[in-house]
Design a protein around this motif. Structure first.
Motif, PDB file in Angstrom:
ATOM      1  N   SER A  56       0.828  -1.208   0.000  1.00 15.63           N
ATOM      2  CA  SER A  56       0.000   0.000   0.000  1.00 15.63           C
ATOM      3  C   SER A  56       0.866   1.264   0.000  1.00 15.63           C
ATOM      4  CB  SER A  56      -0.953   0.013   1.192  1.00 15.63           C
ATOM      5  OG  SER A  56      -0.223  -0.031   2.407  1.00 15.63           O
ATOM      6  N   GLU A  57       2.002   1.213   0.680  1.00 17.20           N
ATOM      7  CA  GLU A  57       2.909   2.360   0.707  1.00 17.20           C
ATOM      8  C   GLU A  57       3.578   2.548  -0.650  1.00 17.20           C
ATOM      9  OE1 GLU A  57       4.054   2.205   5.457  1.00 17.20           O
ATOM     10  OE2 GLU A  57       5.280   1.085   4.027  1.00 17.20           O
ATOM     11  N   LEU A  58       3.934   1.454  -1.298  1.00 20.09           N
ATOM     12  CA  LEU A  58       4.517   1.536  -2.644  1.00 20.09           C
ATOM     13  C   LEU A  58       3.509   2.110  -3.626  1.00 20.09           C
ATOM     14  CD1 LEU A  58       6.256  -1.937  -2.647  1.00 20.09           C
ATOM     15  CD2 LEU A  58       7.447   0.256  -2.830  1.00 20.09           C
ATOM     16  N   ALA A  59       2.260   1.683  -3.515  1.00 15.19           N
ATOM     17  CA  ALA A  59       1.213   2.161  -4.419  1.00 15.19           C
ATOM     18  C   ALA A  59       0.938   3.647  -4.231  1.00 15.19           C
ATOM     19  CB  ALA A  59      -0.069   1.360  -4.211  1.00 15.19           C
ATOM     20  N   ALA A  60       1.164   4.154  -3.043  1.00 18.63           N
ATOM     21  CA  ALA A  60       0.879   5.560  -2.746  1.00 18.63           C
ATOM     22  C   ALA A  60       2.023   6.507  -3.124  1.00 18.63           C
ATOM     23  CB  ALA A  60       0.558   5.717  -1.263  1.00 18.63           C
ATOM     24  N   LEU A  61       3.186   5.967  -3.468  1.00 19.77           N
ATOM     25  CA  LEU A  61       4.325   6.836  -3.803  1.00 19.77           C
ATOM     26  C   LEU A  61       4.076   7.625  -5.085  1.00 19.77           C
ATOM     27  CD1 LEU A  61       7.389   4.496  -3.121  1.00 19.77           C
ATOM     28  CD2 LEU A  61       6.689   6.495  -1.798  1.00 19.77           C
ATOM     29  N   THR A  62       4.520   8.877  -5.066  1.00 20.81           N
ATOM     30  CA  THR A  62       4.463   9.707  -6.267  1.00 20.81           C
ATOM     31  C   THR A  62       5.890   9.967  -6.753  1.00 20.81           C
ATOM     32  OG1 THR A  62       4.574  11.819  -5.096  1.00 20.81           O
ATOM     33  CG2 THR A  62       2.372  10.862  -5.432  1.00 20.81           C
ATOM     34  N   ILE A  63       5.984  10.498  -7.938  1.00 19.51           N
ATOM     35  CA  ILE A  63       7.296  10.815  -8.500  1.00 19.51           C
ATOM     36  C   ILE A  63       8.048  11.787  -7.598  1.00 19.51           C
ATOM     37  CG2 ILE A  63       8.469  11.895 -10.459  1.00 19.51           C
ATOM     38  CD1 ILE A  63       6.138  10.838 -12.209  1.00 19.51           C
ATOM     39  N   LYS A  64       7.340  12.743  -7.018  1.00 19.31           N
ATOM     40  CA  LYS A  64       7.974  13.751  -6.162  1.00 19.31           C
ATOM     41  C   LYS A  64       8.451  13.200  -4.821  1.00 19.31           C
ATOM     42  CE  LYS A  64       5.535  17.653  -8.154  1.00 19.31           C
ATOM     43  NZ  LYS A  64       4.656  18.781  -7.911  1.00 19.31           N
ATOM     44  N   ASP A  65       7.995  12.002  -4.459  1.00 23.03           N
ATOM     45  CA  ASP A  65       8.393  11.396  -3.183  1.00 23.03           C
ATOM     46  C   ASP A  65       9.753  10.709  -3.248  1.00 23.03           C
ATOM     47  OD1 ASP A  65       5.998  12.190  -2.023  1.00 23.03           O
ATOM     48  OD2 ASP A  65       5.007  10.281  -2.469  1.00 23.03           O
ATOM     49  N   ILE A  66      10.294  10.534  -4.444  1.00 16.39           N
ATOM     50  CA  ILE A  66      11.539   9.796  -4.636  1.00 16.39           C
ATOM     51  C   ILE A  66      12.682  10.762  -4.911  1.00 16.39           C
ATOM     52  CG2 ILE A  66      12.726   8.131  -6.145  1.00 16.39           C
ATOM     53  CD1 ILE A  66      10.616   6.861  -4.408  1.00 16.39           C
ATOM     54  N   PHE A  67      13.778  10.579  -4.199  1.00 13.09           N
ATOM     55  CA  PHE A  67      14.981  11.383  -4.397  1.00 13.09           C
ATOM     56  C   PHE A  67      16.125  10.422  -4.710  1.00 13.09           C
ATOM     57  CE2 PHE A  67      12.178  13.458  -1.384  1.00 13.09           C
ATOM     58  CZ  PHE A  67      11.983  14.687  -2.005  1.00 13.09           C
ATOM     59  N   VAL A  68      16.688  10.534  -5.901  1.00  5.60           N
ATOM     60  CA  VAL A  68      17.719   9.582  -6.334  1.00  5.60           C
ATOM     61  C   VAL A  68      19.031  10.276  -6.663  1.00  5.60           C
ATOM     62  CG1 VAL A  68      16.179   7.754  -7.119  1.00  5.60           C
ATOM     63  CG2 VAL A  68      16.764   9.617  -8.673  1.00  5.60           C
ATOM     64  N   GLU A  69      19.311  11.352  -5.952  1.00  3.17           N
ATOM     65  CA  GLU A  69      20.583  12.044  -6.156  1.00  3.17           C
ATOM     66  C   GLU A  69      21.703  11.232  -5.532  1.00  3.17           C
ATOM     67  OE1 GLU A  69      20.681  14.656  -8.139  1.00  3.17           O
ATOM     68  OE2 GLU A  69      18.523  14.426  -8.314  1.00  3.17           O
ATOM     69  N   LYS A  70      22.936  11.583  -5.855  1.00  9.11           N
ATOM     70  CA  LYS A  70      24.092  10.823  -5.374  1.00  9.11           C
ATOM     71  C   LYS A  70      24.125  10.711  -3.854  1.00  9.11           C
ATOM     72  CE  LYS A  70      27.031  11.750  -9.292  1.00  9.11           C
ATOM     73  NZ  LYS A  70      28.284  12.277  -9.783  1.00  9.11           N
ATOM     74  N   GLU A  71      23.903  11.821  -3.175  1.00 11.06           N
ATOM     75  CA  GLU A  71      24.005  11.825  -1.717  1.00 11.06           C
ATOM     76  C   GLU A  71      22.693  11.468  -1.030  1.00 11.06           C
ATOM     77  OE1 GLU A  71      25.502  15.637  -0.631  1.00 11.06           O
ATOM     78  OE2 GLU A  71      27.186  15.482  -2.005  1.00 11.06           O
ATOM     79  N   TYR A  72      21.587  11.736  -1.698  1.00 13.61           N
ATOM     80  CA  TYR A  72      20.279  11.547  -1.083  1.00 13.61           C
ATOM     81  C   TYR A  72      19.489  10.514  -1.871  1.00 13.61           C
ATOM     82  CZ  TYR A  72      21.601  15.919   1.080  1.00 13.61           C
ATOM     83  OH  TYR A  72      22.277  16.892   1.755  1.00 13.61           O
ATOM     84  N   ARG A  73      19.396   9.327  -1.336  1.00 12.28           N
ATOM     85  CA  ARG A  73      18.618   8.274  -1.959  1.00 12.28           C
ATOM     86  C   ARG A  73      17.518   7.903  -0.964  1.00 12.28           C
ATOM     87  NH1 ARG A  73      23.947   6.774  -2.402  1.00 12.28           N
ATOM     88  NH2 ARG A  73      23.616   5.190  -0.800  1.00 12.28           N
ATOM     89  N   THR A  74      16.416   8.626  -1.066  1.00 11.67           N
ATOM     90  CA  THR A  74      15.349   8.447  -0.090  1.00 11.67           C
ATOM     91  C   THR A  74      13.988   8.431  -0.766  1.00 11.67           C
ATOM     92  OG1 THR A  74      15.106  10.829   0.280  1.00 11.67           O
ATOM     93  CG2 THR A  74      16.645   9.645   1.717  1.00 11.67           C
ATOM     94  N   ALA A  75      13.035   7.898  -0.028  1.00 11.58           N
ATOM     95  CA  ALA A  75      11.635   7.942  -0.435  1.00 11.58           C
ATOM     96  C   ALA A  75      10.831   8.470   0.744  1.00 11.58           C
ATOM     97  CB  ALA A  75      11.144   6.562  -0.837  1.00 11.58           C
ATOM     98  N   LEU A  76       9.946   9.401   0.462  1.00 10.91           N
ATOM     99  CA  LEU A  76       9.061   9.946   1.488  1.00 10.91           C
ATOM    100  C   LEU A  76       7.769   9.134   1.473  1.00 10.91           C
ATOM    101  CD1 LEU A  76       8.217  12.046   3.579  1.00 10.91           C
ATOM    102  CD2 LEU A  76       7.498  13.510   1.678  1.00 10.91           C
TER     103      LEU A  76
END
Length: 101
Positions: free
Chosen positions: A18-38
């Protein structure tokens, strides 16, 4: 590519379907230093940030490149083609995808 990104993220972070289904493009950060999902309103209805490995970030970057050219107005990170249009991948769709793989 979608399945690889989806299941890499799931296995790396332990997110619920359910959390994966709720993720949006803006929730993902894939920069070199910051690899996070809100994760918004996850278990306990609280927001939290999860961190993932650079291999998962690589998979997500590939998916985001493909995702950026897909038609449709949804901001969902994971989408599927159903009934003639692109829309958010549902939890049921994710379970079906996992069963196929």
């Amino acid at each position: 590519m979608r399945a690889l990104a989806l299941w890499s993220l799931a296995l790396d972070t332990g997110l619920r379907v359910s959390e994966l289904a709720a993720l949006t493009i803006k929730d993902i950060f894939v920069e070199k230093e910051y690899r996070t999902a809100l994760v918004r309103a996850g278990k306990g209805h609280q927001d939290r940030v999860v961190v993932f490995h650079k291999a998962t970030a690589k998979d997500l970057k590939r998916w985001l490149k493909v995702r950026s050219v897909l038609p449709g107005s949804t901001s969902a990170l994971f989408v599927a083609y159903c009934r003639g249009k692109w829309g958010p991948l549902t939890t049921w769709g994710m379970r079906q995808d996992l069963a196929e793989h």
